[in-house]
Scaffold this motif. Structure first.
Motif, PDB file in Angstrom:
ATOM      1  N   ALA B  24       0.870  -1.177   0.000  1.00 18.80           N
ATOM      2  CA  ALA B  24       0.000   0.000   0.000  1.00 18.80           C
ATOM      3  C   ALA B  24       0.902   1.221   0.000  1.00 18.80           C
ATOM      4  N   GLY B  25       0.571   2.199  -0.816  1.00 19.38           N
ATOM      5  CA  GLY B  25       1.421   3.381  -0.895  1.00 19.38           C
ATOM      6  C   GLY B  25       0.666   4.565  -1.451  1.00 19.38           C
ATOM      7  N   TYR B  26       1.310   5.702  -1.375  1.00 17.75           N
ATOM      8  CA  TYR B  26       0.743   6.954  -1.863  1.00 17.75           C
ATOM      9  C   TYR B  26       1.806   7.591  -2.760  1.00 17.75           C
ATOM     10  N   PRO B  27       1.406   8.137  -3.919  1.00 19.72           N
ATOM     11  CA  PRO B  27       2.426   8.643  -4.848  1.00 19.72           C
ATOM     12  C   PRO B  27       3.272   9.767  -4.240  1.00 19.72           C
ATOM     13  N   ILE B  28       4.565   9.650  -4.407  1.00 14.45           N
ATOM     14  CA  ILE B  28       5.483  10.723  -4.003  1.00 14.45           C
ATOM     15  C   ILE B  28       6.792  10.523  -4.754  1.00 14.45           C
ATOM     16  N   THR B  29       7.308  11.601  -5.305  1.00 12.19           N
ATOM     17  CA  THR B  29       8.627  11.563  -5.931  1.00 12.19           C
ATOM     18  C   THR B  29       9.667  11.467  -4.814  1.00 12.19           C
ATOM     19  N   PRO B  30      10.647  10.600  -4.910  1.00 10.63           N
ATOM     20  CA  PRO B  30      10.984   9.696  -6.013  1.00 10.63           C
ATOM     21  C   PRO B  30      10.596   8.238  -5.766  1.00 10.63           C
ATOM     22  N   LEU B  98       7.036  -5.506   9.062  1.00 12.24           N
ATOM     23  CA  LEU B  98       6.739  -4.622   7.918  1.00 12.24           C
ATOM     24  C   LEU B  98       8.042  -4.189   7.279  1.00 12.24           C
ATOM     25  N   VAL B  99       8.011  -3.895   5.985  1.00 12.97           N
ATOM     26  CA  VAL B  99       9.168  -3.280   5.337  1.00 12.97           C
ATOM     27  C   VAL B  99       8.746  -1.912   4.809  1.00 12.97           C
ATOM     28  N   ILE B 100       9.523  -0.890   5.173  1.00 11.43           N
ATOM     29  CA  ILE B 100       9.219   0.488   4.774  1.00 11.43           C
ATOM     30  C   ILE B 100      10.407   1.030   3.989  1.00 11.43           C
ATOM     31  N   VAL B 101      10.169   1.415   2.732  1.00 15.02           N
ATOM     32  CA  VAL B 101      11.244   1.953   1.899  1.00 15.02           C
ATOM     33  C   VAL B 101      11.182   3.483   1.963  1.00 15.02           C
ATOM     34  N   ASP B 102      12.298   4.094   2.320  1.00 18.88           N
ATOM     35  CA  ASP B 102      12.383   5.564   2.325  1.00 18.88           C
ATOM     36  C   ASP B 102      13.332   5.988   1.209  1.00 18.88           C
ATOM     37  N   CYS B 103      12.766   6.529   0.129  1.00 18.64           N
ATOM     38  CA  CYS B 103      13.576   7.059  -0.971  1.00 18.64           C
ATOM     39  C   CYS B 103      13.826   8.532  -0.632  1.00 18.64           C
ATOM     40  N   GLN B 104      14.921   8.782   0.067  1.00 16.45           N
ATOM     41  CA  GLN B 104      15.146  10.128   0.605  1.00 16.45           C
ATOM     42  C   GLN B 104      15.340  11.161  -0.499  1.00 16.45           C
ATOM     43  N   ARG B 105      14.793  12.326  -0.244  1.00 16.44           N
ATOM     44  CA  ARG B 105      15.004  13.469  -1.121  1.00 16.44           C
ATOM     45  C   ARG B 105      15.455  14.622  -0.257  1.00 16.44           C
ATOM     46  N   LEU B 106      15.782  15.717  -0.913  1.00 14.55           N
ATOM     47  CA  LEU B 106      16.297  16.874  -0.186  1.00 14.55           C
ATOM     48  C   LEU B 106      15.211  17.428   0.736  1.00 14.55           C
ATOM     49  N   GLY B 107      15.543  17.556   2.026  1.00 14.20           N
ATOM     50  CA  GLY B 107      14.617  18.133   2.995  1.00 14.20           C
ATOM     51  C   GLY B 107      15.152  19.448   3.499  1.00 14.20           C
ATOM     52  N   ALA B 109      10.954  19.421   5.063  1.00 10.72           N
ATOM     53  CA  ALA B 109       9.600  19.610   4.527  1.00 10.72           C
ATOM     54  C   ALA B 109       9.515  19.103   3.091  1.00 10.72           C
ATOM     55  N   THR B 110       8.846  19.823   2.214  1.00 11.59           N
ATOM     56  CA  THR B 110       8.717  19.332   0.850  1.00 11.59           C
ATOM     57  C   THR B 110      10.055  19.404   0.119  1.00 11.59           C
ATOM     58  N   GLY B 111      10.942  20.247   0.599  1.00 16.73           N
ATOM     59  CA  GLY B 111      12.339  20.262   0.143  1.00 16.73           C
ATOM     60  C   GLY B 111      12.478  20.278  -1.354  1.00 16.73           C
ATOM     61  N   GLY B 112      13.253  19.329  -1.883  1.00 13.30           N
ATOM     62  CA  GLY B 112      13.448  19.216  -3.327  1.00 13.30           C
ATOM     63  C   GLY B 112      13.004  17.841  -3.764  1.00 13.30           C
ATOM     64  N   ALA B 113      11.867  17.786  -4.454  1.00 12.74           N
ATOM     65  CA  ALA B 113      11.280  16.488  -4.806  1.00 12.74           C
ATOM     66  C   ALA B 113      12.185  15.671  -5.706  1.00 12.74           C
ATOM     67  N   THR B 114      12.889  16.339  -6.617  1.00 14.26           N
ATOM     68  CA  THR B 114      13.712  15.595  -7.576  1.00 14.26           C
ATOM     69  C   THR B 114      15.198  15.742  -7.269  1.00 14.26           C
ATOM     70  N   ALA B 115      15.503  16.083  -6.016  1.00 11.10           N
ATOM     71  CA  ALA B 115      16.905  16.260  -5.624  1.00 11.10           C
ATOM     72  C   ALA B 115      17.260  15.283  -4.497  1.00 11.10           C
ATOM     73  N   VAL B 116      18.513  14.843  -4.500  1.00 12.47           N
ATOM     74  CA  VAL B 116      18.932  13.805  -3.557  1.00 12.47           C
ATOM     75  C   VAL B 116      19.185  14.374  -2.161  1.00 12.47           C
ATOM     76  N   GLY B 117      19.009  13.523  -1.151  1.00  7.07           N
ATOM     77  CA  GLY B 117      19.333  13.879   0.229  1.00  7.07           C
ATOM     78  C   GLY B 117      19.498  12.622   1.055  1.00  7.07           C
TER      79      GLY B 117
END
Lengths: 450, 373
Positions: B24-30, B98-107, B109-117
């Protein structure tokens, strides 16, 4: 009907209920027990999910499965349970507080027609925390947080879920003698059922508002909130609908990973870093993937990193491709050796990169973007002369770059293009159109820097 | 034979090979490519994948599913982990695998959706009330995305706890070449379940550091789950004598098995004065920096940490032995450096190399700021 039909679903060793004198919760629980007895379900097929608040204390009185979770989230656990095992009867006990904080889940479970029975213990305020107002508190009511009268309009739970996909909806009071029938009918419904059960909170709402059973009934009438069964509808239940919708896929093999065998040879002896700068919607990533896959088909190691803004079909689109005879550790590019500049959006983004290029680097550039300030060797490409649409210029550009640079054989790129069936023919035509494209050495670019 | 794929696909494939049958998931980049892969592929193996109304629901669905016998996974990015927080607490309290994948982005808050962190490293450990431990694994290559996903499912079953896969935008979205043999297909243990013909007490602890067997909703026993303080039978209680052993168990089951969980790669060079400690995407730049430093004649050691939490202290202490300085490159302002600092001996210099501008740290950044040039 189960063979081991219990005489009661209550765990009598745990009684009496811990509720305040005159509270309606115990009445509702007795009615639920009566409904379960009537249905005669195997207790192992029943899951009672409670929310937070005084009704959250009730699952322990039932000799069934039980889940007591976080405030407002009872419907989310119920959904997960039902999805995995559609044969279970999932009964959610939730207060009016939970319907507020978890309203989003309630609404979406109704939309999906997720199979569960939601019994709302609606006593018009937050009992456990001291009588604060909830989403169902009538306008004007005095609560701990509305000392001067509630200014908000009460949420009509029944109309809301009925309008949004629930398949059985009823409103009544805890005093209703026919409540066991209503609960039994709600549980028998395969889909999403909600019963809005009004009752007295004798700890807070009653003393704060000189409330009574009579006043409760008058409030319902004043708000024009009818009681009884308000809505019935036939719609597929979600967990079963999901299985039906995906039945044809069950047992299919998962999509295999594409094997890339080194059928071609590259003469490349050292790592090359390439930046392809274009615009969103111009298939930059697709061309870059084929470019990288062609390298793998030539026995090289390749990486492809994409950079783009949050917009979808506007703005820049940049792909960074690294090719190497060895495995690649770091996938970022600080300074490329080759740049393919296709469109102004990408060019604007990588201008500092182009300015940092050195004499032995090469810039392949759309002739329309010239002149440019750079020390790199510039090859101007007249994409318009190919007659190709802009969406295929990236493929044309890569093919031209491969012709000029001999990173790996053009044939490997063609093979990589045919791996993606969707545009294979058009992509191959674009690559072919690069074969006769003149590769001009653009001396002007050098002079413009001097 | 080689393949060309990204970390998102490797994680999704790893999950399916691990027997994951609920997502189960909710869309979020990346993180979205994992959701897309699972919604497309899971029905083929008889599983269920659903996009929920928000992240809170995604975690609630996963908890309900896992308690009904499913192997559940969800994937998001930092802003989604923020919304998962309360449900992570519920999963810890009720001991839900449970397994939870965190595809970290720049924070933040909403930070940078397409930027690494890599800004969620302490957050994953401490991101819910109570402070009880979780397990966090961090892959630093695409094949490791696959293998550590299998490992995450195995550890989730072993310890009945949420296991995080801490990855990032560049790891999940950058395509890389992978030798087919690099996908190490670890085995994932079956869920320990109570025998159908015996009694079942959901939280009865035989030993404080071992987890009790489970029994699913709809199974042969009645199951009681609660996110509240409870006794062995799963009944809500305030009795300190009943609560204490269960709460101490939540900590002990992880603490007593740190060595079993520990995963790392130590590349120690004798006589090295510098040790680089890295994880995730940054370990790739660190590897390159080590290779270049050694090529120029410097002696340098490196340690890649795959099990970030619990901290593999024994291995880190061993790697720290004898070096003068430790370099910790991170795409945050020194989050894991805190852990290295508390393990470092007096006089050992700990240097953080940071970047929080949405770009990757380069091997040059590490060499220059780490005093290796």
């Amino acid at each position: 009907m189960s063979e081991n039909r219990p005489i009661t679903y209550l765990d009598e060793s745990r009684l009496p209920y811990p509720f305040c004198p005159g509270c309606g919760h115990g009445l509702i629980l007795n009615h639920l027990n009566a409904a379960l007895k009537r249905l005669g379900l195997d207790p192992r097929r029943i899951v009672i999910v409670t929310d937070i608040g005084c009704q959250g204390l009730s699952d322990k009185f039932f000799a069934t499965n039980a889940l007591h979770g976080l405030h407002g989230r009872s419907v989310t656990y119920a959904s997960g349970i039902k999805l995995v095992n559609p044969d279970l009867k999932v009964i959610v006990l939730i207060g009016d507080g939970g319907c507020g904080i978890g309203g989003h889940h309630l609404l979406n479970a109704a939309r999906r027609n997720m199979g569960m029975t939601v019994l709302v213990f609606n006593n018009l305020n937050y009992g456990m925390t001291g009588g604060e107002h909830s989403v169902t508190t009538p306008t004007g009511a005095i609560t701990a947080t509305t000392p001067y009268g509630n200014l908000e309009r009460p949420l009509d739970l029944c109309t809301t879920v009925a309008a949004n996909g629930a398949t059985f909806v009823a409103r009544t009071t805890a005093f209703d003698k026919s409540l066991p029938d209503l609960i039994a009918e709600a549980i028998q419904n395969e889909g999403f059922s909600l019963l809005d059960i009004w009752e007295l909170c004798t700890a807070h709402y009653v003393p704060n508002n000189r409330f009574s059973r009579k006043a409760l009934e008058e409030t319902l009438a004043r708000l024009n909130f009818p009681t009884g069964v308000l809505h019935r509808q036939a719609r597929p239940e979600y967990s079963r609908a999901y299985r039906q919708a995906t039945a044809a896929r069950r047992g299919e093999p998962i999509t295999p990973l594409q094997p890339l065998n080194a059928e071609h040879r590259s003469a490349l002896r050292e790592t090359r870093r390439i930046v392809i700068a274009g615009a969103a919607g111009k298939r930059i990533g697709t061309a870059a993937t084929a470019f990288a896959r062609g390298a793998v088909l030539s026995g090289l190691w390749a990486t492809q990193r994409n950079d783009y803004p949050v917009t979808v079909r506007s703005g820049y689109s940049i792909s960074e491709v690294i090719l190497s005879p060895q495995e690649i550790r770091h996938t970022g590019i600080t300074k490329p050796d080759l740049v393919l500049a296709l469109f102004p959006e990408g060019l604007a983004r990588i201008r500092p990169v182009i300015e940092a290029l050195e004499e032995d680097d090469t810039l392949y550039v759309n002739a329309d973007l010239l002149p440019l300030k750079t020390r790199a060797h510039v090859i101007a490409l007249d994409f318009k002369a190919t007659g190709q649409k802009k969406e295929f210029w990236a493929v044309v550009g890569v093919a031209a770059m491969l012709r000029h640079s001999a990173l790996y054989p053009l044939e490997a790129f063609r093979q990589a293009l045919s791996l993606r069936k969707a545009f294979a023919e058009a992509n191959l035509a674009a690559a072919a159109s690069a074969e006769n494209l003149p590769l001009f050495d653009h001396a002007d670019a050098h002079s413009s820097h001097q | 034979m080689r393949h060309f794929l990204n970390g998102a696909e490797a994680i999704a494939r790893g999950a399916i090979h691990a027997g994951c049958d609920f997502f189960a998931g909710y869309p979020i980049t990346p993180a979205t490519p994992i959701l897309l892969h699972m919604t497309r592929e899971l029905p083929r193996v008889g599983g269920i994948a659903i996009q929920t109304e928000d992240e809170i629901a995604a975690m609630g669905f996963c908890i309900g599913a896992a308690l009904t016998g499913a192997r559940a996974m969800t994937a998001t990015s930092g802003p989604g982990i923020s919304l998962y927080s309360e449900q992570i607490g519920a999963a810890i309290m009720g001991e839900v695998p449970l397994v939870i994948v965190d595809c970290q982005r720049l924070g933040p808050a909403t930070g940078g959706a397409t930027a690494v962190g890599q800004g969620d490293i302490q957050f994953l450990r401490w991101g819910t009330s109570g402070g009880y431990p979780v397990i966090v694994l961090a892959p630093s290559s695409v094949p490791e995305c696959y293998t550590l996903t299998l490992r995450a499912f195995d550890l989730a079953e072993r310890f009945r706890v949420p296991v995080f896969l801490a990855t990032d935008k560049e790891m999940v979205l950058t395509n890389t070449t992978v030798e087919a043999s690099a996908f190490e297909r670890l085995s994932v243990r079956e869920r320990k379940t109570a025998p159908a013909d015996g009694g079942f007490v959901p939280y009865l602890l035989e030993k404080p550091d071992e987890v009790p067997p489970m029994s699913p909703f709809g199974g042969p026993h009645l199951l009681r789950f609660t996110a509240s303080a409870h006794d062995a039978h799963g009944y809500l209680t305030k009795d300190p004598r009943a609560i204490a052993p269960i709460h101490e168990h939540l900590e002990a089951k992880i603490r007593a098995h740190v060595d079993e969980i520990a995963l790392f790669r130590a590349d120690i060079q004798s006589g090295a004065e510098t040790l680089i400690v890295s994880y995730g995407i940054t370990a790739r730049a660190a590897d390159e920096a080590v290779a270049r430093a050694r090529a120029s004649g410097l002696r340098v050691s490196a340690m890649t940490v795959y099990s970030l939490w619990p901290v593999p202290e024994k291995a880190l202490r061993a790697a720290l032995r004898g070096v003068k300085r430790v370099v910790v490159p991170e795409l945050n302002l020194g989050q894991y450096r805190r852990e290295v600092e508390r393990l470092a001996a007096e006089g050992q210099e700990v240097i953080g190399v940071h970047r929080v501008d949405g770009r990757l740290l380069s091997p040059d950044d590490i060499l220059e700021q780490g005093g290796l040039r």
